[in-house]
Design an enzyme around this catalytic site. Structure first.
Site, PDB file in Angstrom:
ATOM      1  N   LYS A  31     -12.414   1.046  16.615  1.00  0.00           N
ATOM      2  CA  LYS A  31     -11.175   0.244  16.577  1.00  0.00           C
ATOM      3  C   LYS A  31     -10.492   0.230  17.938  1.00  0.00           C
ATOM      4  CE  LYS A  31     -10.278   0.621  11.652  1.00  0.00           C
ATOM      5  NZ  LYS A  31      -9.600   1.302  10.561  1.00  0.00           N
TER       6      LYS A  31
ATOM      7  N   ASN B  19       0.852  -1.198   0.000  1.00  0.00           N
ATOM      8  CA  ASN B  19       0.000   0.000   0.000  1.00  0.00           C
ATOM      9  C   ASN B  19       0.881   1.239   0.000  1.00  0.00           C
ATOM     10  OD1 ASN B  19       0.557   0.787   2.831  1.00  0.00           O
ATOM     11  ND2 ASN B  19      -0.496  -1.140   3.265  1.00  0.00           N
TER      12      ASN B  19
HETATM   13  N1  CTP Z   1      -3.118  -3.301  12.191  1.00  0.00           N
HETATM   14  C1  CTP Z   1      -2.645  -4.465  12.739  1.00  0.00           C
HETATM   15  N2  CTP Z   1      -2.633  -5.611  11.996  1.00  0.00           N
HETATM   16  C2  CTP Z   1      -3.132  -5.612  10.754  1.00  0.00           C
HETATM   17  C3  CTP Z   1      -3.661  -4.426  10.187  1.00  0.00           C
HETATM   18  C4  CTP Z   1      -3.651  -3.278  10.949  1.00  0.00           C
HETATM   19  O1  CTP Z   1      -2.209  -4.452  13.890  1.00  0.00           O
HETATM   20  N3  CTP Z   1      -3.122  -6.736  10.054  1.00  0.00           N
HETATM   21  C5  CTP Z   1      -3.078  -2.073  13.002  1.00  0.00           C
HETATM   22  C6  CTP Z   1      -2.574  -0.848  12.281  1.00  0.00           C
HETATM   23  O2  CTP Z   1      -1.149  -0.717  12.417  1.00  0.00           O
HETATM   24  C7  CTP Z   1      -3.280   0.280  13.012  1.00  0.00           C
HETATM   25  C8  CTP Z   1      -4.595  -0.367  13.414  1.00  0.00           C
HETATM   26  O3  CTP Z   1      -4.389  -1.775  13.370  1.00  0.00           O
HETATM   27  O4  CTP Z   1      -2.601   0.681  14.174  1.00  0.00           O
HETATM   28  C9  CTP Z   1      -5.744  -0.013  12.526  1.00  0.00           C
HETATM   29  O5  CTP Z   1      -5.387  -0.235  11.182  1.00  0.00           O
HETATM   30  P1  CTP Z   1      -6.382   0.138  10.001  1.00  0.00           P
HETATM   31  O6  CTP Z   1      -5.726  -0.196   8.699  1.00  0.00           O
HETATM   32  O7  CTP Z   1      -6.905   1.525  10.204  1.00  0.00           O
HETATM   33  O8  CTP Z   1      -7.612  -0.801  10.273  1.00  0.00           O
HETATM   34  P2  CTP Z   1      -7.849  -2.323  10.096  1.00  0.00           P
HETATM   35  O9  CTP Z   1      -7.860  -2.960  11.435  1.00  0.00           O
HETATM   36  O10 CTP Z   1      -6.876  -2.908   9.098  1.00  0.00           O
HETATM   37  O11 CTP Z   1      -9.320  -2.335   9.511  1.00  0.00           O
HETATM   38  P3  CTP Z   1      -9.882  -1.715   8.128  1.00  0.00           P
HETATM   39  O12 CTP Z   1      -8.770  -1.890   7.105  1.00  0.00           O
HETATM   40  O13 CTP Z   1     -11.076  -2.522   7.833  1.00  0.00           O
HETATM   41  O14 CTP Z   1     -10.216  -0.259   8.359  1.00  0.00           O
END
Ligand code: CTP
Length: 410
Positions: free
Chosen positions: A349, A223
């Site tokens: 979250k 990404n």
């Molecule tokens: N994160 C994590 N493990 C993952 C993906 C994300 O620990 N596999 C962490 C990110 O580093 C961030 C938080 O979770 O601190 C939220 O990440 P975000 O991308 O905003 O959300 P997601 O949990 O991935 O959900 P979505 O993509 O559906 O918004």
């Protein structure tokens, strides 16, 4: 909702924490003395005030005029010439907030260790009782000599910080340890010496950047995260005294110089990032990375040929790192990358991932935080407090997030 605090740090970069601070630079007589000119420039550019002291031998390698031109200040050289300016060892010792000796010769380290005071520089060192940092540079055998090592140990026991010399080709033609440390390392160590030290004794792990998920040996999914926010957080925590582990995805475009109490664990995939954190000791975790949520179910070895037509790539879920790590009484800080309803979704979250604090920022569209230099954040903590961090450079935003982490304890 609390209003933004007017006294917040506005530094756009770690060295700018030195803006307005007063540093004395003591240059002693080694070939690396010429590098001290660049060192003084790094601080001046960052807005620090710098006054330079040269030993008599240093002045054979580089002239006082060089430093006078760079710093706009008189240079202190010897004890006995009639002072043209208001510089003498005691008033300089009162003026300086920190002293850096770079390069520090074996002779000067010996004088410091034994309290000898027979010229301006050594007298000044004895009179100064604030933070001292030395950056040794010398021939590798002189460095390895028991006398030099004992002197350095004695200085360290008294709290003198050392920017360790590096290996490489030395001016004398030998290859070995003894080259002056990277100037950015020395410059940042001085900033840390003058930092608030409010994260001292705390081990902080920070993740940064995008992860990569391979579908064959050549190609991957990723990404747009560049890791700027994570790197800023890691450096800000380090400057405030933390022992930092930066778990860095491959997208990071900048890396910090070698720093004591700062280790970097490069990782590739989300599962690698989780494994690296599982074996890292920390009390505070800041998940600024954008780990890939999905990966190709299968990784093909070799290169998928285009002659077979576009491949179908079934995906599978990656572990959620924040949810997979045991809490063990540790502080967990997350980020929320959202394209709308930032605060509401971030609060969701925070609850779902059982976090102490979450920083919400815009993903895509107007104000997109990804790969940008500035960030506009909303912080939500487990006590229900929401704070806006108005748009500012990512380093200054990182500083504000750390302020919020400290507030959690109170
Ligand atoms: N994160 C994590 N493990 C993952 C993906 C994300 O620990 N596999 C962490 C990110 O580093 C961030 C938080 O979770 O601190 C939220 O990440 P975000 O991308 O905003 O959300 P997601 O949990 O991935 O959900 P979505 O993509 O559906 O918004």
């Amino acid at each position: 909702m609390s209003a933004p605090n007017k006294t917040e740090l506005t530094a756009a970069a770690p060295l700018e924490t030195l803006t307005g601070r007063r540093l004395a630079l003591v240059v002693t007589g080694g070939v690396a003395a010429y590098k001290a000119a660049d060192l003084s420039r790094l601080w001046i550019k960052a807005g620090a005030q710098v006054r330079v002291v040269l030993t008599e031998n240093a002045a054979r390698f580089i002239t006082p005029l060089t430093f006078e031109s760079l710093t706009g200040q008189p240079v202190a050289l010897d004890m006995w010439s009639r002072p043209q300016y208001d510089i003498e060892h005691i008033s300089l010792a009162d003026w300086a907030e920190a002293v850096v000796v770079a390069p520090a010769t074996a002779n000067f380290l010996a004088k410091m260790a034994h309290g000898l005071a027979d010229d301006f520089a050594s007298t000044f060192m004895l009179a100064f009782d604030g933070p001292k940092l030395v950056a040794p540079a010398m021939n590798s055998r002189m460095l390895a000599a028991a006398a030099t090592q004992d002197n350095m140990s004695a200085l360290m026991e008294r709290g003198v910080m050392v920017a360790p010399s590096e290996g490489g080709l030395l001016a004398c033609g030998a290859v070995g340890d003894g080259r002056l440390a990277d100037l950015n390392t020395i410059a940042l160590m001085a900033a840390r010496a003058l930092g608030p030290n409010d994260f001292a004794g705390r081990a902080v792990a920070v993740t940064a950047g995008s992860t990569r998920e391979s579908w064959d040996d050549i190609r991957f999914m990723a990404n747009r995260s560049t890791g700027k926010m994570g790197l800023s957080l890691a450096l800000a925590a380090w400057l405030r005294g933390a022992e930092v582990t930066l778990v860095a995805g491959p997208s990071l475009t900048q890396m910090p110089p070698k720093l004591p109490d700062f280790s970097i664990k490069p990782v590739e995939s989300t599962r690698d990032m989780l494994a690296a954190l599982e074996e890292t000791k920390f009390q505070t975790l800041i998940m600024a990375a954008a780990p890939a949520d999905f990966r190709p179910a299968e990784r093909v070895s070799g290169k998928i040929k285009k002659s077979g037509g576009p491949p179908t790539l079934p995906l599978t879920s990656n572990p959620d790192i924040l949810k997979s790590l045991p809490r063990d009484g540790r502080v967990f800080v997350g980020f929320a990358a959202e394209d709308q309803e930032l605060v509401e979704r971030a609060k969701g979250k925070l609850r779902d991932k059982n976090l102490d604090l979450i920083a919400a920022n815009q993903a895509g569209g107007d104000g997109n935080a990804f790969a940008a230099d500035d960030n506009h954040l909303w912080l939500a903590d487990k006590n229900g407090e929401v704070t806006e961090i108005t748009p500012r450079p990512k380093f200054a935003a990182a500083w504000s997030i750390l302020d919020a982490v400290l507030k959690l304890r109170k």
